[in-house]
Structure formats: structure tokens, C-alpha cells
Design a protein around this motif. Structure first.
Motif, PDB file in Angstrom:
ATOM      1  N   UNK A   1      12.633 -10.874 -54.870  1.00 40.63           N
ATOM      2  CA  UNK A   1      11.685 -10.046 -55.614  1.00 40.63           C
ATOM      3  C   UNK A   1      12.339  -9.321 -56.789  1.00 40.63           C
ATOM      4  N   UNK A   2      13.666  -9.362 -56.867  1.00 36.45           N
ATOM      5  CA  UNK A   2      14.410  -8.731 -57.967  1.00 36.45           C
ATOM      6  C   UNK A   2      13.987  -7.280 -58.188  1.00 36.45           C
ATOM      7  N   UNK A   3      13.940  -6.520 -57.096  1.00 35.69           N
ATOM      8  CA  UNK A   3      13.532  -5.124 -57.165  1.00 35.69           C
ATOM      9  C   UNK A   3      14.168  -4.351 -56.008  1.00 35.69           C
ATOM     10  N   UNK A   4      14.040  -3.034 -56.082  1.00 32.12           N
ATOM     11  CA  UNK A   4      14.462  -2.144 -54.996  1.00 32.12           C
ATOM     12  C   UNK A   4      13.227  -1.429 -54.459  1.00 32.12           C
ATOM     13  N   UNK A   5      13.197  -1.241 -53.165  1.00 34.98           N
ATOM     14  CA  UNK A   5      12.091  -0.521 -52.538  1.00 34.98           C
ATOM     15  C   UNK A   5      12.692   0.610 -51.710  1.00 34.98           C
ATOM     16  N   UNK A   6      12.373   1.839 -52.086  1.00 35.75           N
ATOM     17  CA  UNK A   6      12.933   3.031 -51.451  1.00 35.75           C
ATOM     18  C   UNK A   6      11.907   3.601 -50.480  1.00 35.75           C
ATOM     19  N   UNK A   7      12.382   4.063 -49.337  1.00 36.11           N
ATOM     20  CA  UNK A   7      11.491   4.724 -48.375  1.00 36.11           C
ATOM     21  C   UNK A   7      12.244   5.825 -47.654  1.00 36.11           C
ATOM     22  N   UNK A   8      11.476   6.807 -47.152  1.00 32.79           N
ATOM     23  CA  UNK A   8      12.079   7.857 -46.330  1.00 32.79           C
ATOM     24  C   UNK A   8      12.486   7.245 -45.000  1.00 32.79           C
ATOM     25  N   UNK A   9      13.599   7.713 -44.492  1.00 32.75           N
ATOM     26  CA  UNK A   9      14.061   7.227 -43.195  1.00 32.75           C
ATOM     27  C   UNK A   9      13.278   7.933 -42.094  1.00 32.75           C
ATOM     28  N   UNK A  10      12.676   7.157 -41.212  1.00 30.52           N
ATOM     29  CA  UNK A  10      11.996   7.713 -40.055  1.00 30.52           C
ATOM     30  C   UNK A  10      13.050   7.867 -38.965  1.00 30.52           C
ATOM     31  N   UNK A  11      13.558   9.085 -38.809  1.00 25.30           N
ATOM     32  CA  UNK A  11      14.678   9.313 -37.900  1.00 25.30           C
ATOM     33  C   UNK A  11      14.291   9.199 -36.429  1.00 25.30           C
ATOM     34  N   UNK A  12      12.990   9.146 -36.144  1.00 24.49           N
ATOM     35  CA  UNK A  12      12.559   8.937 -34.758  1.00 24.49           C
ATOM     36  C   UNK A  12      12.663   7.465 -34.373  1.00 24.49           C
ATOM     37  N   UNK A  13      12.637   6.569 -35.364  1.00 25.27           N
ATOM     38  CA  UNK A  13      12.677   5.130 -35.100  1.00 25.27           C
ATOM     39  C   UNK A  13      14.010   4.518 -35.527  1.00 25.27           C
ATOM     40  N   UNK A  14      14.504   4.916 -36.697  1.00 26.20           N
ATOM     41  CA  UNK A  14      15.767   4.379 -37.204  1.00 26.20           C
ATOM     42  C   UNK A  14      16.918   5.041 -36.455  1.00 26.20           C
TER      43      UNK A  14
END
Length: 185
Positions: free
Chosen positions: A78-91
Motif C-alpha cells: 500500500x506504500x503508506x503508514x497507518x498509525x493507531x493508538x495501542x490498546x494496552x488491554x489487548x496488546x
């Protein structure tokens, strides 16, 4: 003098595991529908984990910045970056990530092991203008690359729209699906 040398030696022995970097690699020898080769590098000193998935055009890289609380996935197709908040309850925490990856590798866990946790994200269509808000490690990884923000979708069902999602499976620990925003109906 001997006491100082012994003390320094013991201090080094006990501090090394907490400050060390770890590298874990897993191969998928069947590679038909598999994930190719994955490696995890954990840097406890900087609070960052890097996951690389090498599988031809379906390769991706993920960086988890425990200090900023953000993670990024860079799908090469996809030649892109996708940023997300870390869900510390799952990750997993940075310490648990290292332990889980080593445990799963040593026990040969894969599709036969316990099911991994899952997260589904909706990727927003607008490009992110200011990468600095996500921390220096994400800036370094995504500078000059179109970057988008993703928000977690609670209670979503992936069965309804699998063709519109990019799936990232991390060492039989965590499945992350990045889906187009239009699917959030």
C-alpha cells in the motif's frame, strides 16, 4: 577494590536483561497462505518493539512505541503508514511480547496453538499532517510516506467485509485488521 569489581560485574549481569535488545525470528516453511518469515526486535532501553514480516509483496513492518502509546503498520503493497493508538488491554506489554514470542517459537506454536487476540481498526481517509505527535520513532519510519490514522472499532465482525481489510498476524500472538472507513456503517 575487589568488592567494587565484583559489585560492578553483578550489576552488569542483572541489568543486561532489562536493557538488552532481543531478536526473535520465526519461519513459516509451508508459506502457502502463511506469513513468510517474521522477526521481532525488542529494545527495552527505548521502549520500542519492531515486527518485520517478509513475504514478498505482502510484506509489512510494524513498530510499537510503548513510550508514546502509538503503533504504526507499514504495508509495503500500500506504500503508506497507518498509525493507531495501542490498546494496552489487548496488546502485550514490551516484556510480555518478548516472553510470548520466545515461548511460541520454542513450543512451535502456530495455527494449532491457542487463538490470538484480535483488533479491528477503521483507517481514516485523510492524511496525517504532523507526524511529530506520534513520537520520534514513528516519525523516522514514516517520514515522506503517506500516513493515515486508524481508530479501533469495538465489537466489529470481520466476516462481513474481509476483502476490504489488510490483515497483520503477529507471531500467533495478535491479529490486527486495518479496514477502510466505509465499512464502519
Amino acid at each position: 577494590m575487589k568488592f567494587t569489581i565484583v559489585f560492578a560485574g553483578l550489576l552488569g549481569i542483572f541489568l543486561t536483561p532489562t536493557l538488552a535488545d532481543y531478536d526473535i525470528s520465526v519461519n513459516d516453511n509451508n508459506n502457502s497462505g502463511g506469513s513468510g518469515q517474521q522477526s521481532v526486535s525488542v529494545n527495552n532501553e527505548h521502549g520500542v518493539a519492531n515486527v518485520d514480516n517478509n513475504n514478498g509483496w505482502d510484506s509489512w513492518n510494524s513498530l510499537w512505541d510503548y513510550g508514546s502509546g502509538f503503533a504504526v503498520i507499514r504495508p509495503f503493497k500500500k506504500k503508506s503508514c497507518i498509525v493507531h493508538k495501542m490498546n494496552k488491554e489487548v496488546m502485550p506489554s514490551i516484556q510480555a511480547l518478548d516472553m510470548l514470542a520466545k515461548k511460541n517459537k520454542l513450543q512451535g506454536r502456530g495455527p494449532e496453538g491457542p487463538p490470538p487476540k484480535s483488533l479491528i481498526y477503521s483507517v481514516k481517509p485523510d492524511k496525517v499532517n504532523n507526524l511529530d505527535q506520534f513520537g520520534k520513532f514513528i516519525v523516522t519510519m514514516c517520514k515522506g510516506i503517506p500516513t493515515y490514522m486508524a481508530e479501533e472499532i469495538q465489537g466489529a465482525n470481520l466476516i462481513l467485509y474481509p476483502e476490504k481489510c489488510f490483515n497483520v498476524d503477529i507471531l500467533w500472538i495478535l491479529n490486527i485488521s486495518l479496514c477502510e472507513e466505509a465499512m464502519e456503517n
